[in-house]
Design a protein around this motif. Structure first.
Motif, PDB file in Angstrom:
ATOM      1  N   TYR A 244      89.674  43.492  49.196  1.00 39.26           N
ATOM      2  CA  TYR A 244      90.916  43.226  49.953  1.00 39.26           C
ATOM      3  C   TYR A 244      92.189  44.123  49.597  1.00 39.26           C
ATOM      4  O   TYR A 244      92.813  44.690  50.341  1.00 39.26           O
TER       5      TYR A 244
ATOM      6  N   ARG B  97      94.011  46.904  51.845  1.00 40.51           N
ATOM      7  CA  ARG B  97      95.530  46.827  52.083  1.00 40.51           C
ATOM      8  C   ARG B  97      96.127  47.940  51.666  1.00 40.51           C
ATOM      9  O   ARG B  97      97.013  48.475  52.429  1.00 40.51           O
TER      10      ARG B  97
ATOM     11  N   ARG C  21      90.754  35.132  60.579  1.00 36.53           N
ATOM     12  CA  ARG C  21      90.352  35.657  59.492  1.00 36.53           C
ATOM     13  C   ARG C  21      88.735  35.827  59.341  1.00 36.53           C
ATOM     14  O   ARG C  21      88.217  36.955  58.930  1.00 36.53           O
TER      15      ARG C  21
ATOM     16  N   ALA D 163      87.264  42.640  53.730  1.00 32.31           N
ATOM     17  CA  ALA D 163      88.555  42.405  53.034  1.00 32.31           C
ATOM     18  C   ALA D 163      88.658  40.829  53.139  1.00 32.31           C
ATOM     19  O   ALA D 163      89.082  40.335  52.220  1.00 32.31           O
ATOM     20  N   ASN D 164      88.745  40.285  54.484  1.00 33.80           N
ATOM     21  CA  ASN D 164      88.966  38.970  54.854  1.00 33.80           C
ATOM     22  C   ASN D 164      87.923  38.048  54.324  1.00 33.80           C
ATOM     23  O   ASN D 164      87.964  36.757  54.528  1.00 33.80           O
TER      24      ASN D 164
ATOM     25  N   ASP E 249      86.801  38.567  50.857  1.00 36.85           N
ATOM     26  CA  ASP E 249      86.704  38.951  49.495  1.00 36.85           C
ATOM     27  C   ASP E 249      86.909  37.743  48.627  1.00 36.85           C
ATOM     28  O   ASP E 249      87.921  37.139  48.894  1.00 36.85           O
TER      29      ASP E 249
ATOM     30  N   ARG F  55      89.802  36.966  46.408  1.00 38.38           N
ATOM     31  CA  ARG F  55      90.869  36.594  47.025  1.00 38.38           C
ATOM     32  C   ARG F  55      91.068  35.373  47.846  1.00 38.38           C
ATOM     33  O   ARG F  55      92.092  34.694  47.896  1.00 38.38           O
TER      34      ARG F  55
ATOM     35  N   HIS G 107      95.394  36.973  55.810  1.00 32.73           N
ATOM     36  CA  HIS G 107      94.470  37.836  56.423  1.00 32.73           C
ATOM     37  C   HIS G 107      95.089  39.262  57.039  1.00 32.73           C
ATOM     38  O   HIS G 107      95.940  39.427  57.152  1.00 32.73           O
TER      39      HIS G 107
END
Length: 411
Positions: free
Chosen positions: A54, A58, A286, A323-324, A326, A329, A349
């Motif tokens: 994530y 980002r 997400r 990442a969404n 992870d 997170r 997200h």
């Protein structure tokens, strides 16, 4: 820091394989844990790097050294054999990107989208009426993709741009080719892209002769009266808005409905209140990414990601899908939790990206999803899958995630 020369010679294929339409590629969990910057072979055959955590995703999305404009340089690694055209929103960086984005941004502001909501509800209601009347259905069953998930976003973007909805089947063919990773051979991709651009050139000529109140007419007016954008740039912008303006929502709407139909409460999970519906939409976004990866970026300077230094002219894909999910997170990241949005410990997200290329159409996509879910839940509260979930499949070889069919039944 580890220089990129330390990258192992073996490379994974990109995109990573999916076992089913309801499961994200299992490679992502392994990569987040063991290889957060992984060597991959892109569909073009070029080498690239897949970023999966994530915070790293980002950071890449916001880093100006991870360039979209550099992807169209002749010496740059390519995602596919027929890359996106230069001069478009997907292949520009600020300040040129900011200028072009500003020409259309007013059409997608939250305030403008809110004024569109009654029309969105009307369009969705008409499609629901056709479903309920058995238009193309037998005994309370249909393919929701064909009956609703495709024509609804397509009708919205056609009306907004001023493009004939009657030509939607041609747009579907052309869009599939434009968004192909491996689904079409290069010559077919190029042929369909040229056909779409030629169609839009004719449409632009029509707008010059008889302008309307639509967005494309406004862009033609800006081009002719103020000297910009250029003619080719205008056509690429129109193609980008038409393709991205419906394909992404078509895919996410289908996979979001599938997510709900897999829950015991099915569409009963769609709340009446707008705030609760908005929270549901965020969780569905997400869990149901537009694609398994993201648009390609190419580094213009050395960039350190997760302890590895990528040299200039390195291809980088920041995987929003990974990442969404992870777990560092998100709590229990694979679980569907509509209340997650209200938890300050859970980060926002990245379905619409981050940084200067944050999705221009995010407000419209959110509104379309909310309206569609509310209309479907209101008209078909007993909606359910008509086939085992294992029989639902995803199109392969496209930049976007889209179900092949979504067979449903209702009482």
């Amino acid at each position: 820091m580890v220089p990129d020369s330390a990258t192992p010679p073996s490379a994974r294929p990109y995109p990573p394989p999916r076992r089913s339409a309801t499961e994200v590629p299992e490679d992502y969990a392994l990569l987040r844990a063991e290889e957060p910057v992984a060597a991959v072979t892109l569909p073009s055959g070029d080498r690239g790097h897949l970023v999966s955590r994530y915070e790293d995703v980002r950071a890449v999305l916001a880093d100006p050294r991870c360039s979209r404009a550099a992807t169209v340089a002749p010496e740059a690694p390519k995602l596919t054999a027929v890359p996106f055209d230069a001069g478009g929103l997907f292949t520009m960086d600020p300040p040129e990107h900011t200028r072009l984005r500003g020409l259309v941004a007013r059409a997608f502001t939250p305030r403008r989208v809110e004024r569109m909501r009654p029309r969105l509800e009307e369009l969705a209601g008409e499609l629901a009426d056709a479903m309920a009347a058995g238009d193309g259905a037998e005994g309370g069953s249909t393919d929701l993709n064909a009956a609703f998930a495709f024509p609804f976003p397509m009708a919205v973007i056609c009306e907004l741009l001023g493009v004939p909805f009657a030509d939607r089947e041609r747009f579907r063919t052309w869009s599939d080719a434009v968004l192909s990773l491996t689904a079409h051979p290069p010559e077919e991709m190029l042929r369909h892209k040229q056909a779409l651009l030629a169609y839009l050139a004719d449409l632009v000529a029509d707008k010059r002769r008889a302008p309307g109140t639509d967005l494309l007419s406004a862009l033609v007016g800006v081009r002719d009266e103020e000297g910009g954008p250029g003619e080719r740039e205008l056509l690429v912008l129109a193609m980008t808005l038409l393709v991205a303006g419906h394909e992404t929502t078509v895919g996410v709407l289908g996979t979001s409905v599938l997510t709900l139909l897999r829950q015991p409460e099915r569409l009963g999970l769609v709340p009446d209140g707008e705030e609760a519906t908005a929270a549901l939409v965020e969780e569905l976004l997400r869990l149901n990414p537009i694609g398994d990866g993201g648009p390609l970026r190419v580094t213009t300077a050395p960039v350190e990601v997760a302890g590895r230094v990528l040299p200039p002219n390195s291809a980088v894909i920041a995987s929003v899908c990974s990442a969404n999910r992870d777990g560092s997170r998100y709590t229990d990241p694979d679980r569907f939790d509509p209340d997650r949005t209200g938890d300050p410990a859970q980060p926002p997200h990245l379905a619409f990206g981050h940084g200067p290329h944050y999705c221009l159409g995010a407000p419209l996509a959110r509104a379309e999803l909310a309206v569609a879910l509310r209309v479907l839940a209101g008209r078909f509260p007993a909606l359910r899958l008509a086939v085992p979930v294992e029989a639902v499949t995803m199109h392969r070889g496209l930049l976007v995630n889209r179900l092949t069919e979504l067979p449903v039944r209702w009482d």
